[in-house]
Design a protein around this motif. Structure first.
Motif, PDB file in Angstrom:
ATOM      1  N   ASN A 190      27.274  45.734  31.166  1.00  0.00           N
ATOM      2  CA  ASN A 190      27.919  44.951  30.105  1.00  0.00           C
ATOM      3  C   ASN A 190      28.077  43.486  30.536  1.00  0.00           C
ATOM      4  O   ASN A 190      27.806  43.148  31.674  1.00  0.00           O
ATOM      5  CB  ASN A 190      29.274  45.582  29.759  1.00  0.00           C
ATOM      6  N   LYS A 191      28.524  42.679  29.614  1.00  0.00           N
ATOM      7  CA  LYS A 191      28.651  41.229  29.826  1.00  0.00           C
ATOM      8  C   LYS A 191      27.291  40.646  30.200  1.00  0.00           C
ATOM      9  O   LYS A 191      27.178  39.819  31.118  1.00  0.00           O
ATOM     10  CB  LYS A 191      29.711  40.898  30.884  1.00  0.00           C
ATOM     11  N   ALA A 192      26.285  41.116  29.499  1.00  0.00           N
ATOM     12  CA  ALA A 192      24.921  40.654  29.760  1.00  0.00           C
ATOM     13  C   ALA A 192      24.769  39.179  29.414  1.00  0.00           C
ATOM     14  O   ALA A 192      23.746  38.567  29.724  1.00  0.00           O
ATOM     15  CB  ALA A 192      23.919  41.499  28.969  1.00  0.00           C
ATOM     16  N   ASP A 193      25.779  38.613  28.781  1.00  0.00           N
ATOM     17  CA  ASP A 193      25.772  37.165  28.508  1.00  0.00           C
ATOM     18  C   ASP A 193      26.151  36.376  29.750  1.00  0.00           C
ATOM     19  O   ASP A 193      26.018  35.153  29.782  1.00  0.00           O
ATOM     20  CB  ASP A 193      26.740  36.861  27.351  1.00  0.00           C
ATOM     21  N   HIS A 194      26.637  37.064  30.796  1.00  0.00           N
ATOM     22  CA  HIS A 194      26.976  36.374  32.054  1.00  0.00           C
ATOM     23  C   HIS A 194      25.734  36.195  32.926  1.00  0.00           C
ATOM     24  O   HIS A 194      24.781  36.966  32.838  1.00  0.00           O
ATOM     25  CB  HIS A 194      28.004  37.182  32.845  1.00  0.00           C
ATOM     26  N   ALA A 195      25.828  35.193  33.795  1.00  0.00           N
ATOM     27  CA  ALA A 195      24.723  34.962  34.729  1.00  0.00           C
ATOM     28  C   ALA A 195      24.582  36.161  35.660  1.00  0.00           C
ATOM     29  O   ALA A 195      25.566  36.796  36.008  1.00  0.00           O
ATOM     30  CB  ALA A 195      25.016  33.701  35.544  1.00  0.00           C
ATOM     31  N   GLY A 196      23.384  36.460  36.021  1.00  0.00           N
ATOM     32  CA  GLY A 196      23.170  37.547  36.988  1.00  0.00           C
ATOM     33  C   GLY A 196      22.993  38.907  36.342  1.00  0.00           C
ATOM     34  O   GLY A 196      22.783  39.901  37.031  1.00  0.00           O
ATOM     35  N   ALA A 197      23.082  38.953  35.009  1.00  0.00           N
ATOM     36  CA  ALA A 197      22.978  40.241  34.326  1.00  0.00           C
ATOM     37  C   ALA A 197      21.601  40.871  34.540  1.00  0.00           C
ATOM     38  O   ALA A 197      21.484  42.062  34.831  1.00  0.00           O
ATOM     39  CB  ALA A 197      23.256  40.078  32.837  1.00  0.00           C
ATOM     40  N   GLU A 198      20.583  40.036  34.437  1.00  0.00           N
ATOM     41  CA  GLU A 198      19.213  40.537  34.565  1.00  0.00           C
ATOM     42  C   GLU A 198      18.987  41.134  35.960  1.00  0.00           C
ATOM     43  O   GLU A 198      18.383  42.189  36.111  1.00  0.00           O
ATOM     44  CB  GLU A 198      18.236  39.365  34.293  1.00  0.00           C
ATOM     45  N   LYS A 199      19.531  40.436  36.957  1.00  0.00           N
ATOM     46  CA  LYS A 199      19.361  40.879  38.343  1.00  0.00           C
ATOM     47  C   LYS A 199      20.084  42.218  38.567  1.00  0.00           C
ATOM     48  O   LYS A 199      19.510  43.147  39.143  1.00  0.00           O
ATOM     49  CB  LYS A 199      19.931  39.808  39.288  1.00  0.00           C
ATOM     50  N   ALA A 200      21.314  42.281  38.073  1.00  0.00           N
ATOM     51  CA  ALA A 200      22.090  43.522  38.221  1.00  0.00           C
ATOM     52  C   ALA A 200      21.383  44.674  37.508  1.00  0.00           C
ATOM     53  O   ALA A 200      21.318  45.791  38.014  1.00  0.00           O
ATOM     54  CB  ALA A 200      23.491  43.330  37.654  1.00  0.00           C
ATOM     55  N   PHE A 201      20.870  44.371  36.338  1.00  0.00           N
ATOM     56  CA  PHE A 201      20.158  45.365  35.537  1.00  0.00           C
ATOM     57  C   PHE A 201      18.951  45.907  36.295  1.00  0.00           C
ATOM     58  O   PHE A 201      18.759  47.120  36.418  1.00  0.00           O
ATOM     59  CB  PHE A 201      19.738  44.696  34.219  1.00  0.00           C
ATOM     60  N   ARG A 202      18.154  45.009  36.864  1.00  0.00           N
ATOM     61  CA  ARG A 202      16.953  45.440  37.595  1.00  0.00           C
ATOM     62  C   ARG A 202      17.306  46.226  38.838  1.00  0.00           C
ATOM     63  O   ARG A 202      16.674  47.237  39.157  1.00  0.00           O
ATOM     64  CB  ARG A 202      16.114  44.212  37.993  1.00  0.00           C
ATOM     65  N   GLU A 203      18.350  45.742  39.547  1.00  0.00           N
ATOM     66  CA  GLU A 203      18.784  46.430  40.767  1.00  0.00           C
ATOM     67  C   GLU A 203      19.188  47.864  40.460  1.00  0.00           C
ATOM     68  O   GLU A 203      18.761  48.810  41.119  1.00  0.00           O
ATOM     69  CB  GLU A 203      19.994  45.707  41.369  1.00  0.00           C
ATOM     70  N   LEU A 204      20.018  47.981  39.440  1.00  0.00           N
ATOM     71  CA  LEU A 204      20.538  49.300  39.101  1.00  0.00           C
ATOM     72  C   LEU A 204      19.416  50.220  38.640  1.00  0.00           C
ATOM     73  O   LEU A 204      19.356  51.391  39.009  1.00  0.00           O
ATOM     74  CB  LEU A 204      21.609  49.167  38.007  1.00  0.00           C
ATOM     75  N   ARG A 205      18.513  49.657  37.838  1.00  0.00           N
ATOM     76  CA  ARG A 205      17.405  50.477  37.348  1.00  0.00           C
ATOM     77  C   ARG A 205      16.531  50.951  38.508  1.00  0.00           C
ATOM     78  O   ARG A 205      16.062  52.084  38.537  1.00  0.00           O
ATOM     79  CB  ARG A 205      16.581  49.714  36.324  1.00  0.00           C
ATOM     80  N   GLY A 206      16.379  50.069  39.488  1.00  0.00           N
ATOM     81  CA  GLY A 206      15.625  50.424  40.682  1.00  0.00           C
ATOM     82  C   GLY A 206      16.262  51.591  41.428  1.00  0.00           C
ATOM     83  O   GLY A 206      15.583  52.530  41.850  1.00  0.00           O
ATOM     84  N   ILE A 207      17.578  51.505  41.569  1.00  0.00           N
ATOM     85  CA  ILE A 207      18.311  52.567  42.276  1.00  0.00           C
ATOM     86  C   ILE A 207      18.177  53.891  41.532  1.00  0.00           C
ATOM     87  O   ILE A 207      17.929  54.937  42.133  1.00  0.00           O
ATOM     88  CB  ILE A 207      19.809  52.196  42.415  1.00  0.00           C
ATOM     89  N   VAL A 208      18.320  53.817  40.210  1.00  0.00           N
ATOM     90  CA  VAL A 208      18.222  55.038  39.405  1.00  0.00           C
ATOM     91  C   VAL A 208      16.825  55.650  39.544  1.00  0.00           C
ATOM     92  O   VAL A 208      16.678  56.857  39.765  1.00  0.00           O
ATOM     93  CB  VAL A 208      18.542  54.758  37.915  1.00  0.00           C
ATOM     94  N   GLU A 209      15.801  54.804  39.444  1.00  0.00           N
ATOM     95  CA  GLU A 209      14.415  55.279  39.567  1.00  0.00           C
ATOM     96  C   GLU A 209      14.210  56.023  40.886  1.00  0.00           C
ATOM     97  O   GLU A 209      13.603  57.079  40.938  1.00  0.00           O
ATOM     98  CB  GLU A 209      13.439  54.089  39.526  1.00  0.00           C
ATOM     99  N   LEU A 210      14.766  55.421  41.921  1.00  0.00           N
ATOM    100  CA  LEU A 210      14.566  55.951  43.253  1.00  0.00           C
ATOM    101  C   LEU A 210      15.287  57.273  43.463  1.00  0.00           C
ATOM    102  O   LEU A 210      14.728  58.239  43.976  1.00  0.00           O
ATOM    103  CB  LEU A 210      15.104  54.910  44.251  1.00  0.00           C
TER     104      LEU A 210
END
Ligand SMILES: Nc1nc2c(ncn2[C@@H]2O[C@H](COP(=O)(O)OP(=O)(O)OP(=O)(O)O)[C@@H](O)[C@H]2O)c(=O)[nH]1
Ligand SMILES: [Mg+2]
Length: 310
Positions: A190-210
């Motif tokens: 959430n708060k994807a309007d904040h800076a760093g949202a894209e990075k957090a999103f990719r990181e988390l998706r990476g962890i989930v994938e793994l």
């Protein structure tokens, strides 16, 4: 009879509200209530929403309610507050952030403090949800701050667990990997309007994938912004998808059985405890504790003593 079962089954607000107070008080009448509700359960879909303080859980739920209401669904919210003292059923207006739904007769909102043992929380949340379920509410939401044990209890009580995180720090994602990964069915960054949202999103998706490579259901990660009204529809559609998955795989019914099993265990524990502590046993215990510290029997000896016929 301290509750109005017909009123509850007919979805009457006052009857529902009184039954929820009874759940919160956890007094002797609760047993009768849960028994009366039993034959009327199993229709509601139960969603747990958890995550760090201030992540936007309530704001998201508020938006989801809007979508569900537009689709004609009724909604019951139980906001579980692990930090506040007993509120006596008061509604935490501002904290809950769903105030605009208060006038909607298809929406029920209730906050509950977690007075008493933590182990009792899932039971309490369960009992409260059962009241809504019997009243014909379609969707039940448990909201709770993710601080340790509490969210595990809430996940136990829910069919689908939505974990809400914010893009503040990568550390947070690292930290929650361990605990929340196990309980999350869906992640919202959430708060994807904040800076760093894209990075957090990719990181988390990476962890989930793994970590979830082999899982039947790989928790989707959705970017949301309540402020920009983004990702809400996608989030709702994903919840819907998980519901279908649970239904088709037979998990909803399995969850129902699991909750019954937990309830039986709870009731047995309660009953054993109350039967065990006769006045005589209480006296023995107290007498032992009044002794000078080095003369108190070991807990093992004390238990052996207490288990003699009293
Ligand atoms: N910028 C921004 N702010 C948001 C967003 N969602 C929520 N907020 C703000 O974040 C603050 C906390 O929102 P809540 O919805 O109360 O968060 P919560 O997770 O329910 O908080 P607790 O229940 O207290 O743990 C409020 O000021 C919201 O207006 C978002 O998508 N973007
Ligand atoms: Mg909240």
């Amino acid at each position: 009879m301290k509750f109005d079962i017909d009123g509850i089954l007919n979805g009457k607000r006052l009857a529902i509200s009184r039954a929820l107070s009874l759940v919160e008080r956890n007094d002797a009448d609760l047993i009768e209530l849960t028994d009366a509700l039993h034959g009327h359960l199993g229709n509601a879909y139960r969603i747990g929403v958890t995550g760090p303080p201030g992540a936007g859980k309530s704001s998201l739920v508020d938006r989801l309610i809007e979508v569900w209401r537009a689709a004609g669904k009724t909604v019951g919210v139980i906001s579980v507050d692990p930090t506040s003292p007993f509120t006596g059923g008061a509604i935490l207006g501002d904290r809950v952030r769903m105030t605009r739904h208060y006038k909607d007769t298809g929406v029920f909102i209730r906050s509950m403090a977690t007075r008493g043992s933590l182990g009792g929380l899932s039971g309490k949340a369960q009992d409260a949800a059962d009241v809504y379920d019997a009243a014909g509410v379609d969707i039940i939401v448990f909201e709770t701050v993710g601080v340790g044990q509490v969210e595990l209890d809430v996940a136990q009580a829910a069919d689908t667990t939505l974990v809400v995180i914010v893009p503040e720090s990568g550390d947070e994602i690292q930290a929650m990997k361990a605990g929340l990964m196990e309980i999350a069915d869906i992640f919202a960054v959430n708060k994807a309007d904040h800076a760093g949202a894209e990075k957090a999103f990719r990181e988390l998706r990476g962890i989930v994938e793994l970590r979830m490579r082999a899982a039947d259901w790989k928790p989707p990660v959705i970017k949301t912004s309540v402020v920009k009204e983004e990702g809400i529809a996608e989030l709702e559609a994903t919840i819907q998808k998980h519901y279908t998955y649970l239904k088709e795989s037979g998990t909803l019914k399995q969850n129902f059985r699991h909750r019954l099993r937990l309830k039986v265990r709870d009731l047995i524990l309660e009953r054993l405890q109350s039967q065990f502590w006769t006045p005589q046993r209480r006296e023995i215990m107290e007498a032992a504790m009044q002794k000078p510290v080095d003369e108190i029997p070991s807990p093992v000896q004390l238990v052996a003593l207490l288990f003699k016929d009293y």
